[in-house]
Design an enzyme around this catalytic site. Structure first.
Site, short mmCIF file in Angstrom:
data_model
loop_
_atom_site.label_atom_id
_atom_site.label_comp_id
_atom_site.label_asym_id
_atom_site.label_seq_id
_atom_site.Cartn_x
_atom_site.Cartn_y
_atom_site.Cartn_z
CG LEU A 106 -2.20 0.71 1.31
CD1 LEU A 106 -3.09 0.35 0.13
CD2 LEU A 106 -2.92 0.40 2.62
CG ASP A 107 0.98 3.78 -3.48
OD1 ASP A 107 1.61 2.75 -3.73
OD2 ASP A 107 0.31 4.41 -4.30
CE LYS A 108 7.06 8.14 3.69
NZ LYS A 108 8.46 8.59 3.54
CB SER A 110 -2.35 4.57 0.18
OG SER A 110 -2.21 5.08 -1.13
#
Length: 245
Positions: A106-108, A110
């Protein structure tokens, strides 16, 4: 063999679930137990690497139980196991006593649900599962959402040299929508939105397959037996349908 270290043979047979200590004592008395091919005395201790047999049958220690956890990742935490290179890594943040790793990422910027485990097999199964591997997100963007935007997002967007799969998209407000993906392309939702001239201001994952996000930000919990049972069923169905993958 009668070292101060190690586990007594009767306790060992009990701990691995073979029999009770009393039954183990009886087997030892009858000469039915061997350690490294030799019949031990009562009270002999097992050392790591010793080969224990009962009536010729190899007795193995039970496999270590794996950990399966759900975590509500805050914004700013990075989904990496590289604890030296990244100070804001997910592993140090959770601080679990066992060696665990995230399933996917999961993106930073997000937030939301991510699963972590010590079981490498299930990681591969989940990441390879094409069908049944739904991931649901609530997304906020910087422009008013139109019906055309929803239609295009759902029918497929050209990003990263490919076309995204058709997916379920629903408007939840002027700037907010829900989307369910079965793909895992790099920064997929952000790229899809950017292609249509929108920027994501907030992205939150609220479900992975049958696992819902039901935790406060920064908290984690172990998956329930019911959740694990359903997860394994979905993965089994996925393997049957996509054996060629």
């Amino acid at each position: 063999m009668n070292d101060s270290q190690g586990t007594r043979i009767n306790k060992y047979l009990s701990e691995v679930g073979f029999c009770s200590r009393r039954a183990a004592d009886k087997l030892i008395e009858e000469g039915k137990v061997t350690i490294n091919g030799k019949v031990p005395e009562m009270g002999t201790k097992i050392q790591p690497g010793d080969e224990v047999r009962v009536q010729g049958k190899l007795i193995s220690p039970p496999k270590e139980e794996h950990v399966y956890i759900a975590f509500n990742k805050p914004v700013g935490i990075v989904c990496t196991t590289d604890t030296k290179a990244e100070k804001d890594n997910i592993i140090d943040y959770i601080g679990h006593p066992k060696r665990i790793f995230p399933i996917g990422r999961l993106d930073k910027p997000s937030e939301g649900l991510i699963l972590l485990t010590s079981d490498g097999d299930i990681v591969n199964k989940i990441l390879r599962a094409r069908n049944n591997h739904e991931k649901e997100y609530i997304v906020t963007v910087d422009r008013i959402i139109t019906s055309d935007f929803i239609k295009k997002m759902g029918s497929g967007i050209p990003i990263l040299g490919t076309m995204t799969n058709p997916c379920e998209v629903e408007a939840l407000g002027k700037y907010k929508f829900r989307i369910i993906l079965t793909q895992g392309l790099n920064r997929q939702i952000r790229r899809m939105c950017e292609y249509l001239g929108y920027n994501v201001t907030k992205l939150k994952r609220i479900r992975i397959m049958n696992i819902p996000l039901d935790l406060p930000i920064g908290k984690w919990r172990e998956l329930s037996e019911k959740e694990m049972g359903e997860l394994n069923r979905l993965l089994a169905d996925s393997a049957k349908t996509h054996e060629e993958y």
